[in-house]
Design a protein around this motif. Structure first.
Motif, PDB file in Angstrom:
ATOM      1  N   GLN A 443     -11.545  -5.346   5.362  1.00 10.46           N
ATOM      2  CA  GLN A 443     -11.979  -4.261   6.167  1.00 10.46           C
ATOM      3  C   GLN A 443     -11.834  -3.089   5.568  1.00 10.46           C
ATOM      4  O   GLN A 443     -12.099  -1.968   6.210  1.00 10.46           O
ATOM      5  CB  GLN A 443     -10.875  -4.603   7.376  1.00 10.46           C
ATOM      6  N   ALA A 444     -10.958  -2.888   4.670  1.00  9.98           N
ATOM      7  CA  ALA A 444     -10.481  -1.533   4.134  1.00  9.98           C
ATOM      8  C   ALA A 444     -10.064  -1.822   2.725  1.00  9.98           C
ATOM      9  O   ALA A 444      -9.524  -2.528   2.360  1.00  9.98           O
ATOM     10  CB  ALA A 444      -9.742  -0.525   4.981  1.00  9.98           C
TER      11      ALA A 444
ATOM     12  N   SER B  96     -18.625   5.202   5.401  1.00  8.47           N
ATOM     13  CA  SER B  96     -17.230   4.929   5.529  1.00  8.47           C
ATOM     14  C   SER B  96     -16.447   6.276   5.986  1.00  8.47           C
ATOM     15  O   SER B  96     -16.786   7.385   5.718  1.00  8.47           O
ATOM     16  CB  SER B  96     -16.857   4.599   4.365  1.00  8.47           C
ATOM     17  N   ALA B 111     -12.316   3.105   4.753  1.00  9.37           N
ATOM     18  CA  ALA B 111     -12.718   2.011   6.000  1.00  9.37           C
ATOM     19  C   ALA B 111     -14.009   2.117   6.344  1.00  9.37           C
ATOM     20  O   ALA B 111     -14.314   3.309   6.637  1.00  9.37           O
ATOM     21  CB  ALA B 111     -11.645   1.985   7.135  1.00  9.37           C
ATOM     22  N   PRO B 112     -14.623   1.226   6.385  1.00  8.35           N
ATOM     23  CA  PRO B 112     -16.253   1.200   6.671  1.00  8.35           C
ATOM     24  C   PRO B 112     -16.448   1.533   8.140  1.00  8.35           C
ATOM     25  O   PRO B 112     -15.568   0.753   8.912  1.00  8.35           O
ATOM     26  CB  PRO B 112     -16.874  -0.149   6.222  1.00  8.35           C
ATOM     27  N   ARG B 115     -16.416  -1.240  10.591  1.00  8.26           N
ATOM     28  CA  ARG B 115     -15.289  -2.202  11.119  1.00  8.26           C
ATOM     29  C   ARG B 115     -14.380  -1.455  12.102  1.00  8.26           C
ATOM     30  O   ARG B 115     -13.218  -1.860  12.437  1.00  8.26           O
ATOM     31  CB  ARG B 115     -14.300  -2.526   9.910  1.00  8.26           C
TER      32      ARG B 115
END
Lengths: 504, 175
Positions: A443-444, B96, B111-112, B115
């Motif tokens: 997720q990250a 992101s 973080a993209p 998501r």
């Protein structure tokens, strides 16, 4: 026409009688110990027990009377409550796992507790308790509505008595003895028996003090170890009796286990992010490993740790095979060269970490393990008796190589790599874990460093996933490679922030 | 929002935008309230007690308090906000969201947007006094929440909107 409401099994309130066992048993013990004369304290205890029993039984009866459930065409509904009536419903297509559990008393009465979860937080209905055949039927009914398909190769692993040999290689050998001793002490203390007043115990201690200590101390240690081994084996058997790991259908992984308390955990494939191969130091020395699923929807962190175990300590080759089965691949990412014990960092296909990571581990191990205890022993020796000075010297001579060896082992354990659609991360010496994560589940990314780490060119990268421990760390990897590796593992997330390599 | 003067870390360039300069004062007050203030108060209280009751202890107690309580408190008070201001930064990229935070242990998180689950803006009482806000972008993983502290109110509002818009536009599974 509406579906009729169903009730819980009438035997449910009987289960509440079970907890009477402990207080009544301890009272009986007290009566035995004091020769049948009960003091005021014991009578008060008895009164409190009776009052609490009355309350609990009444509450249990009311709960049983007022709880109704039903499965309608599209939802699973539960009605509870005496004054505030509460209706909870989960849509059937949201039901993700249905677990049946039973504690020993419920088993004795032929009951089972059914829990239906949606995988989300707090989305769980539990029915306590149903007759076992009803519970099994209800589970089948609930899961059938979730539109399940059959799996190609369902059974991944089943109970095997030979695995019991790995039981003594767990923490419970000594921890279990201590825990049991503590529990006995508290029970005795609670019912007013002071153990050191019992003639037998005092006599034994006096005898022990007078005996030849060089003979009796090792003997006592041996006895404790044996007791621990027996306990660990018993615990393992209780936990893993009738163990079965299988794909209940193409999308549900199910673990069933337990001798007295049967546990059943279902994990939905869509929430499965990977697996962790766990090799604590002792187990690794014995050539064993256990497997944990990295999955979401198993409750909070604590519950997740307890419920995600899919294989108990077992031979390493079998653990690797189960990993592949859980990931749904014939040749799992842990197969091939990594299937060997992976002692040599470079040969197993995982990228080793820079030498600076080794330096770090050696310095830390030596700094924490050697100087402080040595100094403490030396000061005590200087104050009390010269024997301790020799102990200090001996400790320093012994601890330094052990700490160094452990640090080297920790370094050899470090590794990371990309295998097909998975990301593989390994670290740890006391609790070595090799985690395989699905690359698209990441997720990250987080990169953490300290001034010391920056100077040594090290950074810790953390891959975030929804499930398991949530964050999985690649400790002390080379700072130059970190971003490029993360980008290769999960394309598209961080490409735009990477600096192009500068020609030197 | 000047470009950041900072070496690349872990092969990543630093995020483009610095946080609001007022964040330095906010962190200073925070330091005073949480760590430095109590340490200094303890030192003062001990000194006063020593002056009143054990004047003989002063020659060794004074330097001890200076080294153990006063210097660390002042060091934290003066150094932490400056280092933090140099490190803290953020950037909303094409796909992101990217932040840098910390002062001793530094952290960069990416973080993209596909998501992103929620975008929260919070203002504590102290932050309100300085006109600052914290934007938290959460994903399904607790280890993937991106938190940008010390933005100006306007920046925070803009960022929250843009992240929410971008997350809507970019298809993805937020699970």
């Amino acid at each position: 026409m509406s579906t009729p409401w169903r009730t819980l099994d009438p035997r449910t309130p009987l289960v509440h009688c079970a907890w009477l066992g402990a207080p009544l048993g301890s009272l009986a013990l007290t009566a035995l110990a004091t020769g049948g004369r009960l003091d005021t304290r014991a009578w008060i205890t008895l009164g409190v027990v009776a009052a609490v029993f009355a309350c609990v039984t009444t509450a249990g009866l009311i709960t049983w009377r007022r709880t109704r459930y039903r499965v309608t065409a599209d939802s699973f509904e539960l009605r509870t409550g005496l004054f505030t009536r509460r209706l909870r419903a989960i849509p059937l297509h949201r039901v993700r796992n249905v677990d049946l559990t039973a504690n020993p008393v419920q088993r004795l009465l032929g009951l089972a507790v059914l829990r239906a979860g949606t995988g989300g937080h707090g989305g769980e209905l539990s029915l306590e308790a149903l007759a076992r055949p009803d519970a099994v039927r209800l589970r089948a009914e609930l899961l059938a509505r979730a539109g399940a398909r059959d799996a190609a190769e369902p059974l991944l692993a089943a109970a095997d008595l030979r695995r019991l040999r790995y039981a003594p290689l767990t923490f419970w050998v000594f921890g279990g003895v201590l825990a049991a001793a503590g529990a006995v002490w508290r029970v005795l203390d609670g019912i007013g028996v002071e153990p050191w007043r019992i003639g037998l115990v005092r006599h034994a201690f006096e005898e022990f003090g007078r005996s030849a200590l060089w003979l009796t101390v090792p003997f006592a240690l041996l006895a404790v170890t044996l007791l621990g081994v027996v306990g660990a084996v018993a615990l393992y058997a209780e936990n893993w009796w009738n163990y079965r790991l299988e794909w209940a259908d193409a999308d549900t992984l199910r673990v069933r286990r337990g001798m007295f308390t049967t546990r059943s955990v279902s994990i939905e494939r869509a929430r499965l992010r990977g697996v962790t191969l766990r090799e604590p130091l002792l187990l690794r020395a014995g050539g064993g490993a256990s497997v944990r699923a990295v999955a979401g929807g198993l409750g909070n962190r604590e519950e997740n740790r307890r419920r995600s175990v899919v294989l108990p300590p077992a031979p390493r080759a079998e653990a690797v095979r189960v990993c592949a089965g859980v990931l749904g691949e014939a040749e799992g990412p842990l197969g091939g060269p990594l299937g060997r014990s992976g002692e040599d960092g470079a040969a197993d296909g995982l990228r080793p970490h820079p030498r600076a990571a080794l330096r770090r581990r050696v310095v830390r191990a030596l700094a924490w393990a050697v100087p402080l205890p040595t100094a403490a022993l030396a000061v005590l020796g200087w104050l009390l008796t010269p024997v301790l000075l020799y102990c200090a010297a001996g400790y320093a001579l012994l601890a330094a190589p052990v700490a160094y060896g452990l640090a080297r082992d920790a370094y050899r354990g470090l590794g990371h790599g990309v295998r097909g659609r998975h990301l593989v991360v390994r670290s740890g010496t006391f609790g070595r874990e090799t985690t395989v994560l699905e690359r698209r589940a990441v997720q990250a990314w987080t990169f953490t460093d300290t001034p010391f780490g920056r100077r040594a060119g090290l950074v810790t990268a953390t891959a975030a996933v929804a499930g398991g421990e949530d964050g999985y760390r690649i400790r002390d990897m080379s700072a130059d490679d970190a971003a490029a590796f993360a980008d290769a593992a999960t394309p598209g997330i961080l490409a735009e922030f990477i600096v192009p390599p500068v020609p030197r | 929002m000047a470009a950041h003067r900072h070496h690349p870390q872990a092969g990543l360039r630093p995020p483009r935008h610095a946080v609001d300069p007022r964040a330095r004062r906010w962190w200073t007050v925070q330091a005073l309230l949480t760590l430095s203030g109590p340490l200094l108060l303890t030192a003062v209280a001990l000194l006063v007690l020593a002056l009143l009751f054990f004047p003989g202890a002063l020659p060794w107690l004074g330097p001890l308090l200076l080294v153990v309580l006063v210097l660390p408190a002042l060091g934290y008070l003066l150094v932490m906000p400056r280092l933090r201001y140099r490190v803290h930064a953020w950037e909303l990229g094409e796909s992101s969201v990217y932040t840098a935070s910390g002062w001793y242990r530094q952290r960069r998180r990416i973080a993209p947007l596909s998501r992103v689950q929620t975008v929260d803006t919070t203002r504590g009482p102290l932050q309100q006094a300085f006109g600052l806000a914290t934007v938290t972008v959460t994903t399904a993983s607790t280890a993937g929440a991106v938190r940008i502290a010390g933005l100006s109110d306007a920046d925070a509002r803009l960022l929250a909107e843009r992240v929410a818009d971008a997350a809507r536009l970019i298809p993805g599974d937020a699970s």
